[in-house]
Design a protein around this motif. Structure first.
Motif, PDB file in Angstrom:
ATOM      1  N   UNK A 176      18.231 -62.966 -34.377  1.00  0.00           N
ATOM      2  CA  UNK A 176      17.206 -63.007 -35.439  1.00  0.00           C
ATOM      3  C   UNK A 176      17.094 -64.381 -36.070  1.00  0.00           C
ATOM      4  N   UNK A 177      18.241 -65.039 -36.236  1.00  0.00           N
ATOM      5  CA  UNK A 177      18.233 -66.360 -36.859  1.00  0.00           C
ATOM      6  C   UNK A 177      17.453 -67.372 -36.017  1.00  0.00           C
ATOM      7  N   UNK A 178      17.695 -67.347 -34.707  1.00  0.00           N
ATOM      8  CA  UNK A 178      17.010 -68.307 -33.841  1.00  0.00           C
ATOM      9  C   UNK A 178      15.513 -68.031 -33.791  1.00  0.00           C
ATOM     10  N   UNK A 179      15.149 -66.750 -33.691  1.00  0.00           N
ATOM     11  CA  UNK A 179      13.727 -66.398 -33.686  1.00  0.00           C
ATOM     12  C   UNK A 179      13.042 -66.873 -34.964  1.00  0.00           C
ATOM     13  N   UNK A 180      13.652 -66.573 -36.112  1.00  0.00           N
ATOM     14  CA  UNK A 180      13.063 -66.986 -37.391  1.00  0.00           C
ATOM     15  C   UNK A 180      12.935 -68.498 -37.458  1.00  0.00           C
ATOM     16  N   UNK A 181      13.984 -69.198 -37.031  1.00  0.00           N
ATOM     17  CA  UNK A 181      13.955 -70.664 -37.039  1.00  0.00           C
ATOM     18  C   UNK A 181      12.805 -71.193 -36.185  1.00  0.00           C
ATOM     19  N   UNK A 182      12.660 -70.647 -34.986  1.00  0.00           N
ATOM     20  CA  UNK A 182      11.616 -71.129 -34.080  1.00  0.00           C
ATOM     21  C   UNK A 182      10.222 -70.866 -34.636  1.00  0.00           C
ATOM     22  N   UNK A 183      10.038 -69.724 -35.262  1.00  0.00           N
ATOM     23  CA  UNK A 183       8.733 -69.398 -35.849  1.00  0.00           C
ATOM     24  C   UNK A 183       8.411 -70.362 -36.992  1.00  0.00           C
ATOM     25  N   UNK A 254      11.246 -52.524 -42.009  1.00  0.00           N
ATOM     26  CA  UNK A 254      11.356 -53.749 -41.211  1.00  0.00           C
ATOM     27  C   UNK A 254      10.335 -53.689 -40.071  1.00  0.00           C
ATOM     28  N   UNK A 255       9.061 -53.850 -40.414  1.00  0.00           N
ATOM     29  CA  UNK A 255       7.986 -53.570 -39.453  1.00  0.00           C
ATOM     30  C   UNK A 255       7.865 -54.547 -38.296  1.00  0.00           C
ATOM     31  N   UNK A 256       8.565 -55.679 -38.352  1.00  0.00           N
ATOM     32  CA  UNK A 256       8.500 -56.643 -37.244  1.00  0.00           C
ATOM     33  C   UNK A 256       9.662 -56.452 -36.267  1.00  0.00           C
ATOM     34  N   UNK A 257      10.516 -55.457 -36.525  1.00  0.00           N
ATOM     35  CA  UNK A 257      11.730 -55.253 -35.732  1.00  0.00           C
ATOM     36  C   UNK A 257      11.448 -55.074 -34.242  1.00  0.00           C
ATOM     37  N   UNK A 258      10.585 -54.140 -33.908  1.00  0.00           N
ATOM     38  CA  UNK A 258      10.412 -53.799 -32.497  1.00  0.00           C
ATOM     39  C   UNK A 258       9.676 -54.887 -31.726  1.00  0.00           C
ATOM     40  N   UNK A 262      11.299 -56.578 -28.433  1.00  0.00           N
ATOM     41  CA  UNK A 262      10.500 -56.761 -27.210  1.00  0.00           C
ATOM     42  C   UNK A 262      10.321 -58.235 -26.840  1.00  0.00           C
ATOM     43  N   UNK A 263      10.931 -59.129 -27.632  1.00  0.00           N
ATOM     44  CA  UNK A 263      10.897 -60.583 -27.388  1.00  0.00           C
ATOM     45  C   UNK A 263       9.471 -61.134 -27.422  1.00  0.00           C
ATOM     46  N   UNK A 264       8.669 -60.581 -28.332  1.00  0.00           N
ATOM     47  CA  UNK A 264       7.293 -61.046 -28.527  1.00  0.00           C
ATOM     48  C   UNK A 264       7.205 -61.890 -29.800  1.00  0.00           C
ATOM     49  N   UNK A 265       8.006 -62.933 -29.862  1.00  0.00           N
ATOM     50  CA  UNK A 265       8.079 -63.742 -31.078  1.00  0.00           C
ATOM     51  C   UNK A 265       6.745 -64.384 -31.428  1.00  0.00           C
ATOM     52  N   UNK A 266       5.965 -64.687 -30.413  1.00  0.00           N
ATOM     53  CA  UNK A 266       4.658 -65.309 -30.677  1.00  0.00           C
ATOM     54  C   UNK A 266       3.735 -64.356 -31.445  1.00  0.00           C
ATOM     55  N   UNK A 267       3.931 -63.056 -31.261  1.00  0.00           N
ATOM     56  CA  UNK A 267       3.119 -62.089 -32.010  1.00  0.00           C
ATOM     57  C   UNK A 267       3.522 -62.094 -33.483  1.00  0.00           C
ATOM     58  N   UNK A 320       3.514 -53.274 -35.041  1.00  0.00           N
ATOM     59  CA  UNK A 320       3.728 -53.743 -33.677  1.00  0.00           C
ATOM     60  C   UNK A 320       2.525 -54.463 -33.097  1.00  0.00           C
ATOM     61  N   UNK A 321       1.406 -54.426 -33.822  1.00  0.00           N
ATOM     62  CA  UNK A 321       0.190 -55.090 -33.362  1.00  0.00           C
ATOM     63  C   UNK A 321      -0.204 -56.217 -34.320  1.00  0.00           C
TER      64      UNK A 321
END
Length: 368
Positions: A176-183, A254-258, A262-267, A320-321
């Motif tokens: 989660x930390x890396x995803x948040x950092x990258x975003x 935590x609506x961004x969890x799934x 699913x590794x859809x960080x760009x979404x 999720x959308x």
């Protein structure tokens, strides 16, 4: 009398001689037990604390964090624990580079590392290997102890939280930390983003006319919507597994969890882009102008907006959308606040101002 023997090297610095050794974690717990318990109860100040005017206490929350951390698959304490031991209690062998100490609980006084030692008491694998590097001062005068003690406990610089966040860029495993950092990085660097060049990447503004939100603040705001326990999720990934998705009430929290699982960080990035684009379109001056009085583009406003984000996002029933800018704007268009209203007079910096703004957003949007 029981004794412990461990590898140890002598080191010479301007303060004098001291020793650098490697001890098993359970031996370290044993020889410092009395000192750790004294810190835990806070009932007695030692002479070094009286001398320096600095009283240390064992912080339960910090111990709890470390106790949890030592259960991780890649836990480590690379920096040394600093001890003081009386000369009468040591036998040092130059020939073998070993130190021998009495195996009793009153041997060592802890100058630094008390929380690590207390946390190691919860290391689960009794009999497993967890060695700790220790720096040992022998028979120091009280004044010298005080110099070391005060230097460590008073003037030591804290690590910038945004720097910690930045270090996740070097992680090879998902978290989660890396995803948040990258975003956060992506939103800061992409032209047209509502956060373009607005984020203090290392927690220190390079351009105070633009950068108003720290990387750590933004990353923490994202993490709370993708993980209940970020360190536990990171540990699961490190073990080659994938954390569980959420359902029902937990997914609403935590609506961004799934999307993350699913590794859809760009979404996730696109959803946040659209949300804050709608904010910027509604209140362009309050969002873009940096003045001492305005709060919308600083932590007070940002944290209130991040809290409101969850309510706005889930209101469309599209978890999720991607929710579009226009859809988010339909919520903000119901709010009567003007650009000039986002000032320190109306919203005091801190949690009180954040709560007031969030409550007004909820009320005027009709989402409460």
């Amino acid at each position: 009398m029981q004794e412990i023997t461990f590898k140890c090297l002598k080191c010479k610095q301007p303060i004098g001689e001291f020793y650098i050794g490697v001890m098993n974690y359970d031996d370290l717990i044993k020889i410092s037990y009395a000192d750790i318990r004294r810190l835990e109860t806070g009932t007695e100040m030692r002479e070094v604390e009286v001398y320096t005017g600095i009283q240390r206490e064992l912080a339960p929350n910090r111990v709890k964090e470390i106790a949890k951390y030592v259960n991780m698959v890649d836990s480590t304490f690379p920096t040394g624990v600093i001890l003081h031991i009386e000369e009468k209690d040591i036998i040092y062998s130059e020939e073998n580079s070993t130190m021998t100490l009495p195996f009793k609980d009153t041997v060592a006084k802890v100058l630094d590392g008390q929380h690590r030692i207390a946390g190691l008491e919860f290391f689960p694998e009794r009999g497993s290997e967890f060695q700790v590097n220790v720096t040992i001062f022998i028979g120091m005068e009280l004044e010298d102890q005080a110099i070391v003690f005060a230097t460590i406990n008073k003037t030591q610089t804290k690590v910038n939280k945004s720097l910690v966040s930045d270090l996740y860029d070097f992680a090879t495993n998902r978290s989660p930390q890396k995803t948040a950092h990258n975003i956060v990085r992506a939103l800061n660097q992409k032209e047209g983003s509502p956060f373009y060049e607005k984020i203090k990447i290392l927690g220190v503004a390079n351009d105070k006319e633009k950068e108003t939100i720290t990387q750590a603040t933004f990353a923490e705001g994202i993490i709370k919507y993708i993980s209940r326990d970020a360190m536990a999720d990171r540990d699961i990934y490190k073990r080659g597994k994938t954390p569980n998705k959420f359902t029902d009430l937990e997914l609403l929290s935590r609506p961004l969890r799934n999307i993350f699982i699913d590794e859809q960080d760009h979404i996730i990035a696109q959803i946040l882009w659209n949300y804050f684009d709608a904010v910027m379109n509604k209140w362009p001056n309050a969002w873009n102008l940096v003045t001492p009085e305005m709060i919308l583009n600083k932590s007070t406003g940002f944290l209130a907006l991040m809290k409101f984000f969850k309510d706005a996002y889930i209101s469309f029933g599209k978890i999720g959308q991607v929710v579009t800018i226009e859809e988010f704007s339909s919520i903000f268009n119901r709010i009567n606040l003007l650009d000039k209203d986002f000032n320190r007079g109306n919203y005091l910096p801190g949690t009180a101002g954040q709560a007031k703004l969030y409550n007004e957003l909820m009320l005027e949007s009709g989402l409460n």
